[in-house]
Scaffold this motif. Structure first.
Motif, mmCIF file in Angstrom:
data_model
loop_
_atom_site.group_PDB
_atom_site.id
_atom_site.type_symbol
_atom_site.label_atom_id
_atom_site.label_comp_id
_atom_site.label_asym_id
_atom_site.label_seq_id
_atom_site.Cartn_x
_atom_site.Cartn_y
_atom_site.Cartn_z
ATOM 1 N N TRP A 123 0.825 -1.212 0.000
ATOM 2 C CA TRP A 123 0.000 0.000 0.000
ATOM 3 C C TRP A 123 0.861 1.265 0.000
ATOM 4 N N ILE A 124 2.017 1.224 0.617
ATOM 5 C CA ILE A 124 2.933 2.370 0.532
ATOM 6 C C ILE A 124 3.330 2.614 -0.922
ATOM 7 N N LYS A 125 3.624 1.537 -1.658
ATOM 8 C CA LYS A 125 3.964 1.692 -3.081
ATOM 9 C C LYS A 125 2.787 2.236 -3.876
ATOM 10 N N ALA A 126 1.590 1.744 -3.568
ATOM 11 C CA ALA A 126 0.422 2.182 -4.320
ATOM 12 C C ALA A 126 0.135 3.666 -4.125
ATOM 13 N N LEU A 127 0.488 4.190 -2.960
ATOM 14 C CA LEU A 127 0.203 5.589 -2.655
ATOM 15 C C LEU A 127 1.363 6.521 -2.990
ATOM 16 N N SER A 128 2.395 5.989 -3.635
ATOM 17 C CA SER A 128 3.595 6.814 -3.892
ATOM 18 C C SER A 128 4.077 6.724 -5.333
ATOM 19 N N VAL A 129 3.173 6.524 -6.278
ATOM 20 C CA VAL A 129 3.567 6.397 -7.673
ATOM 21 C C VAL A 129 3.572 7.788 -8.325
ATOM 22 N N ASP A 130 4.613 8.533 -8.079
ATOM 23 C CA ASP A 130 4.841 9.836 -8.706
ATOM 24 C C ASP A 130 6.302 9.898 -9.133
ATOM 25 N N PRO A 131 6.619 10.673 -10.164
ATOM 26 C CA PRO A 131 8.004 10.715 -10.649
ATOM 27 C C PRO A 131 9.024 11.118 -9.595
#
Length: 474
Positions: A101-109
């Motif tokens: 979930w940390i990865k899912a909420l941090s998908v920005d360049p």
């Protein structure tokens, strides 16, 4: 004080139908974790452009699985030995879900560091998972199915790796606009976060620590020993197990050869995108599908190996054959890359995977045979530490070799390492199968007593099986 349940060795051994449910839930858990390993590396050319980082930084998203495993492997192995399958797997699923979930909420360049943190947590979760197949197989399955069950447990990890090769290139396209790449990445990461959440729910609702009665005479004997309530004694017993493993010559040889084989597989998997694109421009999806072919073939190899070990007990012979063919597979893959026909790389990738991945389950079961009555979770944990250390080292060196000298030098180096591992495998004493010896003798026993009573010792190949868990054979 909890009282020990003392089964008889013959009359009260039973295999429960629910063992298949336990195995299926574990396979889902292992599959979900492994899907994350190669998630960014298999789309390395896209991920480097989106996050504006180097290819080495993307390689580290795979390497971190090994780095996070090594320091926590022994505590996780101790947790498995002391608290059993349920506590261990629920802990792993909880950590994995948090990282996903940390990865899912941090998908920005500009959020690569946060995504890397989530990847690190998912990688850490595997310490609760990788050592489980041999233990789950021994706790729930009888002597005629234990190797097959272990192979199926290992296949769970391989299915996840296969999906990790297949799904990211299919979902994340090499769009010109970064906003479009980000949309695809976000969809991928949300999907990979929902899966472990569902697995955690299944574990909490349905997974059990162990069956009421043991499935085999070997497990019945281990249950005859009363539980230890003194924590310092627990630690001493665990340290004694580790000492027994590391002073067992056959196990040390297997430890090194297993680590080399797994390490080579890690390099091929992590660098596959980069290697394929050197020969076939714009073949991102082909790289993923070649990886899928490698792993699907490996699943077949694992299952076949488990069946052969259950039926024939050819542990060393099969390990040698599979190791030799892994070497052949690596060389064949190198040759077909030069030919220039990508379909040929699919074929040789399948050959490589069938044997190289097929060896992993064989190694876990071979270790359990060589080290009984050391708990399977402990021997599996030590083997997995070896594979992660070799995987980290080989991947970092392989990445440098690929950048400096090209893919042929890298693959020839991997082949040379496999030759060394094959030589070590030939030195293992394949007749010292202690779990087989114990099962053969104990299956005819009708009673056993608790720790305060007498438990017969068994002599096999000059190895004395101890009457207590504090004196494992070396």
């Amino acid at each position: 004080m909890k009282q020990a349940v003392v089964p008889t060795l013959a009359g009260q051994c039973r295999e429960y139908k629910r063992r298949w449910l336990m195995l299926a839930i574990f396979v889902l858990c292992s599959c979900t974790n492994a899907m994350h390993w190669i998630q960014f590396s298999i789309i390395s050319n896209i991920a480097t452009r989106y996050f504006n980082v180097s290819s080495n930084a993307i390689n580290w998203t795979a390497v971190i699985f090994g780095v996070s495993y090594v320091p926590f492997a022994f505590p996780a192995s101790w947790l498995l030995d002391q608290y059993g399958l349920r506590v261990t797997l629920v802990s792993g699923a909880a950590v994995m879900t948090s990282g996903a979930w940390i990865k899912a909420l941090s998908v920005d360049p500009d959020s690569f560091c946060l995504a890397f943190l989530g990847q690190t947590l998912v990688g850490t979760a595997q310490v609760f998972i990788l050592g489980v197949p041999a233990r789950l197989a021994a706790v729930w399955f009888g002597p005629r199915q234990v190797s097959t069950a272990c192979a199926l447990g290992v296949i769970g990890n391989q299915v996840g790796v296969a999906l990790g090769f297949l799904i990211p290139p299919a979902v994340v396209k090499n769009h010109e606009e970064l906003i479009d790449v980000g949309r695809d990445l976000r969809a991928l990461c949300y999907g990979l976060a929902i899966c472990p959440t569902m697995v955690l729910v299944l574990l909490l609702l349905f997974f059990q620590k162990e069956p009421p009665l043991p499935p085999s005479p070997a497990q019945a004997t281990l249950r005859c020993h009363a539980p230890i309530t003194d924590k310092s004694a627990d630690r001493q017993t665990y340290l004694q197990s580790l000492k027994s493993l590391l002073t067992n010559r056959n196990f040390v040889l297997l430890l090194l050869s297993y680590g080399i084989n797994a390490g080579v597989f890690y390099v091929v998997s992590t660098l596959l995108n980069q290697i394929v694109l050197l020969h076939f421009a714009g073949a991102e999806e082909d790289a993923g599908r070649i990886g899928l072919t490698v792993v699907l073939a490996g699943m077949m190899g694992s299952l076949l190996g488990g069946i052969i070990l259950d039926r024939m007990h050819w542990f060393k012979q099969w390990a040698l054959l599979v190791y030799l063919m892994s070497l052949v597979g690596v060389l064949a893959f190198m040759f077909t890359l030069k030919v220039g026909h990508i379909w040929a790389s699919y074929l040789t990738g399948g050959l490589l995977g069938f044997f190289m991945i097929g060896y992993l389950g064989i190694g876990l079961e071979f270790a359990a045979e060589l080290t009984y009555p050391v708990p399977e979770g402990t021997s599996s944990g030590v083997l997995n530490v070896s594979s992660e250390i070799f995987g980290i080292t080989f991947t970092l060196i392989g990445g440098e070799l690929l950048n400096a000298y090209g893919d042929m030098a890298t693959i020839l180096t991997l082949a040379g390492l496999l030759v060394v591992g094959l030589g070590m495998t030939t030195l293992i004493n394949g007749t010292d199968l202690r779990r087989q010896a114990a099962t053969a003798v104990l299956k005819n026993q009708t009673t056993c007593t608790n720790i305060s009573g007498f438990i017969p010792s068994v002599t096999h190949n000059s190895v004395l099986f101890p009457t207590s868990l504090s004196g494992f054979p070396s």
